[in-house]
Design a protein around this motif. Structure first.
Motif, PDB file in Angstrom:
ATOM      1  N   ARG A   1       0.800  -1.226   0.000  1.00  0.00           N
ATOM      2  CA  ARG A   1       0.000   0.000   0.000  1.00  0.00           C
ATOM      3  C   ARG A   1       0.836   1.281   0.000  1.00  0.00           C
ATOM      4  O   ARG A   1       0.298   2.371  -0.200  1.00  0.00           O
ATOM      5  N   ILE A   2       2.137   1.177   0.243  1.00  0.00           N
ATOM      6  CA  ILE A   2       2.926   2.410   0.329  1.00  0.00           C
ATOM      7  C   ILE A   2       3.172   3.039  -1.036  1.00  0.00           C
ATOM      8  O   ILE A   2       3.434   4.235  -1.116  1.00  0.00           O
TER       9      ILE A   2
ATOM     10  N   PRO B   1       2.297   4.321  -4.975  1.00  0.00           N
ATOM     11  CA  PRO B   1       1.123   4.927  -5.616  1.00  0.00           C
ATOM     12  C   PRO B   1       0.252   3.890  -6.319  1.00  0.00           C
ATOM     13  O   PRO B   1       0.745   2.863  -6.797  1.00  0.00           O
TER      14      PRO B   1
ATOM     15  N   GLN C   1      12.957  11.317  -2.970  1.00  0.00           N
ATOM     16  CA  GLN C   1      12.110  12.391  -2.466  1.00  0.00           C
ATOM     17  C   GLN C   1      11.357  13.086  -3.598  1.00  0.00           C
ATOM     18  O   GLN C   1      10.198  13.479  -3.432  1.00  0.00           O
ATOM     19  N   GLU C   2      11.994  13.214  -4.746  1.00  0.00           N
ATOM     20  CA  GLU C   2      11.376  13.920  -5.864  1.00  0.00           C
ATOM     21  C   GLU C   2      10.418  13.037  -6.665  1.00  0.00           C
ATOM     22  O   GLU C   2       9.359  13.503  -7.104  1.00  0.00           O
TER      23      GLU C   2
ATOM     24  N   LEU D   1       9.145   9.848  -5.720  1.00  0.00           N
ATOM     25  CA  LEU D   1       8.171   9.109  -4.915  1.00  0.00           C
ATOM     26  C   LEU D   1       7.919   9.900  -3.626  1.00  0.00           C
ATOM     27  O   LEU D   1       8.184   9.421  -2.518  1.00  0.00           O
ATOM     28  N   PRO D   2       7.417  11.118  -3.777  1.00  0.00           N
ATOM     29  CA  PRO D   2       7.301  12.021  -2.628  1.00  0.00           C
ATOM     30  C   PRO D   2       6.311  11.571  -1.561  1.00  0.00           C
ATOM     31  O   PRO D   2       6.384  12.036  -0.424  1.00  0.00           O
ATOM     32  N   ASP D   3       5.393  10.682  -1.918  1.00  0.00           N
ATOM     33  CA  ASP D   3       4.363  10.276  -0.964  1.00  0.00           C
ATOM     34  C   ASP D   3       4.666   8.959  -0.260  1.00  0.00           C
ATOM     35  O   ASP D   3       3.802   8.426   0.446  1.00  0.00           O
ATOM     36  N   LEU D   4       5.869   8.427  -0.449  1.00  0.00           N
ATOM     37  CA  LEU D   4       6.219   7.205   0.277  1.00  0.00           C
ATOM     38  C   LEU D   4       6.238   7.519   1.770  1.00  0.00           C
ATOM     39  O   LEU D   4       7.041   8.334   2.228  1.00  0.00           O
ATOM     40  N   PRO D   5       5.376   6.888   2.557  1.00  0.00           N
ATOM     41  CA  PRO D   5       5.325   7.213   3.988  1.00  0.00           C
ATOM     42  C   PRO D   5       6.521   6.646   4.741  1.00  0.00           C
ATOM     43  O   PRO D   5       7.175   5.700   4.283  1.00  0.00           O
ATOM     44  N   LYS D   6       6.807   7.221   5.878  1.00  0.00           N
ATOM     45  CA  LYS D   6       7.839   6.670   6.757  1.00  0.00           C
ATOM     46  C   LYS D   6       7.185   5.555   7.561  1.00  0.00           C
ATOM     47  O   LYS D   6       6.244   5.796   8.319  1.00  0.00           O
TER      48      LYS D   6
ATOM     49  N   GLU E   1      -3.155   4.746   8.969  1.00  0.00           N
ATOM     50  CA  GLU E   1      -3.957   4.553   7.763  1.00  0.00           C
ATOM     51  C   GLU E   1      -3.451   3.394   6.906  1.00  0.00           C
ATOM     52  O   GLU E   1      -4.180   2.851   6.088  1.00  0.00           O
TER      53      GLU E   1
END
Length: 233
Positions: free
Chosen positions: A41-42, A44, A192-193, A195-200, A228
């Motif tokens: 789920r991590i 996109p 970071q650029e 895959l900016p939404d990869l959660p920690k 979540e």
């Protein structure tokens, strides 16, 4: 006078978690289904769509994990922590080779996936360029310190996959090493650029002492996903 009675409101029961059907198979142990589902789920949603086949082998296969554009195969004969790390490593391959692709109109590059050309507008190209002259050779001046692990220096695809799992499970250690090394800083910035939404989702149990690990999937970490990610759906 009779008083109207209100109907007691029942406490909502937790919804039953719905696993992605690609993991929810009878020949996969229940704990491995859950681990894979949460980890998956991590990335996109448009990247998730590329996974078409997922298998777990319990016959002690030669390889702990295999992955490509649409398939992930893992051994189930390892501890859960290692199983999750292996999943992320192979998910890195799927993200690199499946999710990130270019188009022929953009032109060719020195990079190949076996006999297939990797096109110039493939986002992964800017990652490969950090350490790789072409599919086989490092850039001049590249050293072992420019890779997150010994295995990452094997080829550009392992460089991506090892860096991916390092970023996901050992991000704070990756950041510390990046502060001391330009190539690692560029790789860290790439994630970071792109895959900016990869959660920690984890806290590393390792410390950077100058010793480069051979295999990121063997490093210890604490799994600490955001609510979540594990919430029942």
């Amino acid at each position: 006078k009779a008083q109207a009675r209100s109907t007691p409101t029942a406490t909502p029961s937790p919804r039953v978690a719905t696993l992605n059907p690609i993991f929810d198979k009878q020949d996969i142990e229940p704990e491995h289904r859950v681990i894979a589902d949460q980890a998956f789920r991590i990335i996109p949603g448009h990247c998730q769509a590329f996974l078409k086949n997922f298998y777990v082998r319990y016959d002690n296969p030669q390889h702990r994990g295999l992955g490509g554009k649409s398939t992930i195969i893992l051994t189930g004969s390892v501890p859960d922590e290692e199983f999750r790390a292996l999943f992320f490593h192979e998910l890195g391959h799927l993200t690199d080779l499946g999710c990130f692709q270019g188009t022929a109109v953009a032109g060719s590059t020195p990079y190949m996936d076996k006999d297939e050309q990797i096109w110039k507008d493939d986002p992964s190209v800017s990652f490969y360029q950090i350490s790789w002259m072409n599919s086989q050779a490092h850039n001049r001046g590249t050293t072992e310190e420019d890779f997150v692990s010994g295995y990452a220096s094997w080829d550009m695809f392992e460089d991506f996959a090892e860096s991916f799992v390092y970023y996901v499970l050992h991000r704070e250690v990756f950041a510390r090493r990046a502060a001391e090394n330009d190539a690692l800083a560029a790789k860290y910035q790439w994630f970071q650029e792109h895959l900016p939404d990869l959660p920690k989702v984890a806290k590393s149990n390792t410390r950077w002492d100058g010793a480069i690990p051979w295999d990121i999937t063997k490093l210890s970490y604490d799994w600490k996903p955001p609510t979540e990610l594990v919430a029942r759906r």
